[in-house]
Design an enzyme around this catalytic site. Sequence first.
Site, PDB file in Angstrom:
ATOM      1  N   CYS A 162      18.038  75.697 -70.301  1.00 35.35           N
ATOM      2  CA  CYS A 162      16.336  75.444 -70.001  1.00 35.35           C
ATOM      3  C   CYS A 162      15.751  76.681 -69.407  1.00 35.35           C
ATOM      4  O   CYS A 162      16.539  77.760 -69.108  1.00 35.35           O
ATOM      5  CB  CYS A 162      16.326  74.185 -69.586  1.00 35.35           C
ATOM      6  SG  CYS A 162      16.513  74.045 -67.729  1.00 35.35           S
TER       7      CYS A 162
HETATM    8  O1  LIG Z   1      13.344  74.718 -66.936  1.00 37.25           O
HETATM    9  C1  LIG Z   1      13.211  73.762 -67.481  1.00 37.25           C
HETATM   10  C2  LIG Z   1      13.507  72.392 -66.915  1.00 37.25           C
HETATM   11  O2  LIG Z   1      14.310  72.512 -65.996  1.00 37.25           O
HETATM   12  C3  LIG Z   1      12.150  73.520 -68.713  1.00 37.25           C
HETATM   13  O3  LIG Z   1      12.833  74.389 -69.585  1.00 37.25           O
HETATM   14  C4  LIG Z   1      10.983  73.763 -68.496  1.00 37.25           C
HETATM   15  O4  LIG Z   1      10.230  72.721 -67.761  1.00 37.25           O
HETATM   16  C5  LIG Z   1      10.179  73.572 -69.672  1.00 37.25           C
HETATM   17  O5  LIG Z   1       8.951  73.734 -69.771  1.00 37.25           O
HETATM   18  P1  LIG Z   1       7.756  73.771 -71.026  1.00 37.25           P
HETATM   19  O6  LIG Z   1       8.455  72.450 -71.901  1.00 37.25           O
HETATM   20  O7  LIG Z   1       6.503  73.522 -70.588  1.00 37.25           O
HETATM   21  O8  LIG Z   1       8.190  74.900 -71.812  1.00 37.25           O
END
Ligand SMILES: O=C(CO)[C@H](O)[C@H](O)COP(=O)(O)O
Length: 145
Positions: free
Chosen positions: A64
Site C-alpha cells: 500500500c
Molecule cells: O497506505 C495506505 C494504508 O496504509 C493506503 O495505501 C492509503 O491509505 C491509500 O489511500 P487512498 O485510498 O486515499 O489512495
Amino acid sequence: MRISLASDSLDGVAPVLISELEGRGHTVIAHGAVSGGRADWAWCCARAARDVVEGVADQAVVCCWTGTGASIAANKVPGVRAALCVDAATAAGARKWNDANVLALSLRLTSVPLLGEILDAWFDGSPSTDDEDMANIAYLSEMEN
Ligand SMILES: O=C(CO)[C@H](O)[C@H](O)COP(=O)(O)O
C-alpha cells in the site's frame, strides 16, 4: 514459488511487481489493483496473506502507499508473519530472524532499483535454525493459540 500479490493501487512500483516476480521465476496470484479486483488495502492484503496459510501460495507480497496498512492487515491472519521491508538488509533479516512469510512494501518508499534489491534479499534468504531464533518463532505461534 507461488507468490500471492496484493496492492491497493497502481502507484509507484506497483505496475512492475508482477514482472519483477515472474522474472525471478515465481508464479503470481494477483489481488487488488494489480488484478483489477477489489482494492481496499485491508481486504486485498488480508486476502493475499490468507492464501499463504491456506496453502494456495508459498509466500505473499502486500503493498500500500505507506506499507503499514498492508503489514497490519496481513498480520491479522493467524500464521502470518508479515514484515514491512524498506531495504535489502531488513528483508534479509526478516527472512532469517523472523521467518517472515509475507513481504510488505511501501509504494511511497520503494523505487524500482530498491525493489529489486529487496526481492533478491528476500528470496535469497532462509530462516535461521539457531535454537534462540526458532524459539522466538515458536513463541509467536503460541501467542496465536
Ligand atoms: O497506505 C495506505 C494504508 O496504509 C493506503 O495505501 C492509503 O491509505 C491509500 O489511500 P487512498 O485510498 O486515499 O489512495
